[in-house]
Scaffold this motif. Structure first.
Motif, PDB file in Angstrom:
ATOM      1  N   ALA A 108      66.264 -12.518 120.943  1.00  0.00           N
ATOM      2  CA  ALA A 108      66.664 -13.061 119.649  1.00  0.00           C
ATOM      3  C   ALA A 108      68.171 -13.267 119.590  1.00  0.00           C
ATOM      4  O   ALA A 108      68.657 -14.287 119.063  1.00  0.00           O
ATOM      5  N   LEU A 109      68.940 -12.329 120.140  1.00  0.00           N
ATOM      6  CA  LEU A 109      70.387 -12.488 120.188  1.00  0.00           C
ATOM      7  C   LEU A 109      70.786 -13.689 121.042  1.00  0.00           C
ATOM      8  O   LEU A 109      71.719 -14.427 120.714  1.00  0.00           O
ATOM      9  N   PHE A 110      70.070 -13.883 122.146  1.00  0.00           N
ATOM     10  CA  PHE A 110      70.362 -15.025 123.019  1.00  0.00           C
ATOM     11  C   PHE A 110      70.061 -16.346 122.317  1.00  0.00           C
ATOM     12  O   PHE A 110      70.875 -17.278 122.354  1.00  0.00           O
ATOM     13  N   LEU A 111      68.912 -16.425 121.653  1.00  0.00           N
ATOM     14  CA  LEU A 111      68.541 -17.662 120.973  1.00  0.00           C
ATOM     15  C   LEU A 111      69.403 -17.917 119.742  1.00  0.00           C
ATOM     16  O   LEU A 111      69.589 -19.072 119.337  1.00  0.00           O
ATOM     17  N   ASP A 112      69.946 -16.864 119.157  1.00  0.00           N
ATOM     18  CA  ASP A 112      70.762 -17.024 117.958  1.00  0.00           C
ATOM     19  C   ASP A 112      72.120 -17.636 118.255  1.00  0.00           C
ATOM     20  O   ASP A 112      72.852 -18.019 117.337  1.00  0.00           O
ATOM     21  N   ARG A 113      72.460 -17.758 119.524  1.00  0.00           N
ATOM     22  CA  ARG A 113      73.769 -18.300 119.893  1.00  0.00           C
ATOM     23  C   ARG A 113      73.784 -19.824 119.879  1.00  0.00           C
ATOM     24  O   ARG A 113      74.768 -20.435 120.257  1.00  0.00           O
ATOM     25  N   GLY A 114      72.687 -20.445 119.439  1.00  0.00           N
ATOM     26  CA  GLY A 114      72.673 -21.899 119.314  1.00  0.00           C
ATOM     27  C   GLY A 114      72.214 -22.610 120.567  1.00  0.00           C
ATOM     28  O   GLY A 114      72.852 -23.575 121.008  1.00  0.00           O
ATOM     29  N   VAL A 115      71.126 -22.146 121.158  1.00  0.00           N
ATOM     30  CA  VAL A 115      70.591 -22.762 122.368  1.00  0.00           C
ATOM     31  C   VAL A 115      69.945 -24.095 122.008  1.00  0.00           C
ATOM     32  O   VAL A 115      69.278 -24.225 120.978  1.00  0.00           O
ATOM     33  N   ARG A 116      70.120 -25.080 122.864  1.00  0.00           N
ATOM     34  CA  ARG A 116      69.462 -26.363 122.634  1.00  0.00           C
ATOM     35  C   ARG A 116      67.947 -26.213 122.757  1.00  0.00           C
ATOM     36  O   ARG A 116      67.454 -25.491 123.605  1.00  0.00           O
ATOM     37  N   GLY A 117      67.239 -26.937 121.903  1.00  0.00           N
ATOM     38  CA  GLY A 117      65.786 -26.835 121.921  1.00  0.00           C
ATOM     39  C   GLY A 117      65.288 -25.508 121.418  1.00  0.00           C
ATOM     40  O   GLY A 117      64.322 -24.954 121.943  1.00  0.00           O
ATOM     41  N   LEU A 118      65.954 -24.968 120.387  1.00  0.00           N
ATOM     42  CA  LEU A 118      65.598 -23.648 119.865  1.00  0.00           C
ATOM     43  C   LEU A 118      64.147 -23.590 119.421  1.00  0.00           C
ATOM     44  O   LEU A 118      63.440 -22.606 119.686  1.00  0.00           O
ATOM     45  N   ALA A 119      63.676 -24.634 118.744  1.00  0.00           N
ATOM     46  CA  ALA A 119      62.291 -24.632 118.268  1.00  0.00           C
ATOM     47  C   ALA A 119      61.314 -24.537 119.429  1.00  0.00           C
ATOM     48  O   ALA A 119      60.290 -23.842 119.343  1.00  0.00           O
ATOM     49  N   PHE A 120      61.622 -25.214 120.541  1.00  0.00           N
ATOM     50  CA  PHE A 120      60.742 -25.170 121.715  1.00  0.00           C
ATOM     51  C   PHE A 120      60.706 -23.763 122.313  1.00  0.00           C
ATOM     52  O   PHE A 120      59.628 -23.214 122.573  1.00  0.00           O
ATOM     53  N   TYR A 121      61.875 -23.166 122.535  1.00  0.00           N
ATOM     54  CA  TYR A 121      61.916 -21.828 123.126  1.00  0.00           C
ATOM     55  C   TYR A 121      61.277 -20.796 122.210  1.00  0.00           C
ATOM     56  O   TYR A 121      60.608 -19.861 122.665  1.00  0.00           O
ATOM     57  N   ARG A 122      61.496 -20.955 120.922  1.00  0.00           N
ATOM     58  CA  ARG A 122      60.902 -20.018 119.972  1.00  0.00           C
ATOM     59  C   ARG A 122      59.379 -20.081 120.034  1.00  0.00           C
ATOM     60  O   ARG A 122      58.700 -19.052 119.977  1.00  0.00           O
ATOM     61  N   SER A 123      58.837 -21.279 120.161  1.00  0.00           N
ATOM     62  CA  SER A 123      57.382 -21.437 120.262  1.00  0.00           C
ATOM     63  C   SER A 123      56.852 -20.870 121.566  1.00  0.00           C
ATOM     64  O   SER A 123      55.816 -20.196 121.597  1.00  0.00           O
ATOM     65  N   VAL A 124      57.576 -21.131 122.665  1.00  0.00           N
ATOM     66  CA  VAL A 124      57.139 -20.643 123.974  1.00  0.00           C
ATOM     67  C   VAL A 124      57.149 -19.121 124.020  1.00  0.00           C
ATOM     68  O   VAL A 124      56.211 -18.483 124.511  1.00  0.00           O
ATOM     69  N   PHE A 125      58.213 -18.510 123.496  1.00  0.00           N
ATOM     70  CA  PHE A 125      58.319 -17.060 123.522  1.00  0.00           C
ATOM     71  C   PHE A 125      57.325 -16.398 122.570  1.00  0.00           C
ATOM     72  O   PHE A 125      56.994 -15.215 122.736  1.00  0.00           O
ATOM     73  N   TYR A 126      56.875 -17.148 121.559  1.00  0.00           N
ATOM     74  CA  TYR A 126      55.917 -16.588 120.609  1.00  0.00           C
ATOM     75  C   TYR A 126      54.492 -16.607 121.158  1.00  0.00           C
ATOM     76  O   TYR A 126      53.644 -15.817 120.718  1.00  0.00           O
ATOM     77  N   LEU A 127      54.219 -17.473 122.128  1.00  0.00           N
ATOM     78  CA  LEU A 127      52.862 -17.608 122.663  1.00  0.00           C
ATOM     79  C   LEU A 127      52.279 -16.293 123.181  1.00  0.00           C
ATOM     80  O   LEU A 127      51.100 -16.021 122.960  1.00  0.00           O
ATOM     81  N   PRO A 128      53.041 -15.459 123.911  1.00  0.00           N
ATOM     82  CA  PRO A 128      52.448 -14.191 124.381  1.00  0.00           C
ATOM     83  C   PRO A 128      51.880 -13.326 123.274  1.00  0.00           C
ATOM     84  O   PRO A 128      50.885 -12.627 123.480  1.00  0.00           O
ATOM     85  N   SER A 129      52.500 -13.361 122.087  1.00  0.00           N
ATOM     86  CA  SER A 129      51.967 -12.568 120.978  1.00  0.00           C
ATOM     87  C   SER A 129      50.618 -13.088 120.519  1.00  0.00           C
ATOM     88  O   SER A 129      49.769 -12.321 120.058  1.00  0.00           O
TER      89      SER A 129
END
Length: 311
Positions: A108-129
């Protein structure tokens, strides 16, 4: 005194003068809420009360239950497999949850730094749950950590001879811990939402004072994020105690090898639907409820000393 009497008269007249439209709204609300109340009684409250009654009986699903009082609870004292299931479950909870929350916070700290394609990474990382508790992932996990699985194939590249990780009592539980840590998506999304609520001016003031990134994290981010940490901790502890599918599939329903993956819920299932000892299984269910409720209460009491709110 006269003013108080006048206020009482006004309150009484206001309570009596209910518009017909308001009474109609109340009837409509009760009409729409009726199915929910029926479901609450038949699907939730009814089975809970039935389970409580059955926990004091000898019941095998085939014959009427026989009242035996506290005998089912007394049996737990001498049940060695019950004690083993508690050891396995507590180890699983207290090892996997801190690792899972630490990984979720780091991402979450890494993604909060303004990574490009945040919505994509957030969806990908949420899939395991979403997939981590499924039978398909448990089967895949058994193959990955099997004798000819991907883990051993990777180790062979470095000349290391692997073993059947899910079939060895020293490592079988560890593979399930890794699986639970892998399902970090839900707490990560919640952490990310919490990070977005921290005012940027705090970090700007800290930079002016010469505070580095580590100091900012320890003095600003972590204290302001403690309510989110507490929320995730309570939810994930409850969820971990309910884990069943992973151990059932990986061990083939036995809790092996040598009961090293015998989760409490798995042993409860074996007693209730394997041995048809439904009375004892109901008593085990209430013990699990007491354990989860006790740990949740401890978390709430301890939160007074480490959770910080704005007020």
């Amino acid at each position: 005194m006269a003013g108080i009497a006048e206020l009482r008269k006004l309150r009484g007249s206001a309570s009596k003068s209910v518009a017909p439209s308001e009474r109609g709204d109340n009837k409509a609300a009760l009409l729409f809420l009726g199915p929910w109340f029926v479901g609450l009684l038949l699907i939730t409250v009814g089975p809970i009360l039935a389970s409580l009654f059955l926990s004091f009986t000898d019941y095998n699903l085939l014959q009427p239950p026989t009242w035996i009082g506290l005998d089912n609870y007394a049996r737990m004292i001498d049940d060695a497999r019950l004690h083993q299931s508690l050891r396995v479950t507590f180890t699983y909870v207290f090892v996997s949850i801190p690792l899972q929350l630490a990984l979720a916070l780091a991402l979450a700290l890494f993604l909060d730094r303004g990574v490009r394609g945040l919505a994509f990474y957030r969806s990908v990382f949420y899939l395991p749950s979403l997939l981590g508790g499924s039978v398909a992932i448990a089967l895949l996990w058994r193959q990955v950590f099997g004798t000819q699985g991907l883990v051993n194939q990777f180790l062979e590249v470095f000349g290391v001879e692997g073993k059947g990780w899910v079939s060895h009592p020293d490592t079988a539980l560890g593979t399930l811990v890794i699986l639970n840590v892998w399902t970090f998506g839900a707490p990560m999304v919640i952490f990310l939402a919490g990070l977005r609520q921290i005012p940027e001016m705090y970090y700007e003031a800290a930079q002016i004072d010469g505070a580095g990134k580590v100091r900012q994290f320890m003095a600003i981010t972590l204290p302001l994020l403690t309510p989110i940490v507490f929320f995730n901790l309570v939810l994930q502890v409850i969820h971990a105690f309910q884990s069943f599918t992973q151990a059932f599939v990986v061990s083939g329903g036995s809790g092996g090898p040598v009961d090293s993956t015998l989760f409490y819920t798995l042993y409860l299932y074996q007693k209730g639907f394997g041995a048809l000892d439904m009375g004892y299984a109901s008593a085990m269910a209430w013990l699990l409820l007491a354990i989860v409720a006790g740990l949740t209460a401890i978390n709430f009491v301890a939160s007074k000393y480490w959770v910080f709110y704005d007020d």
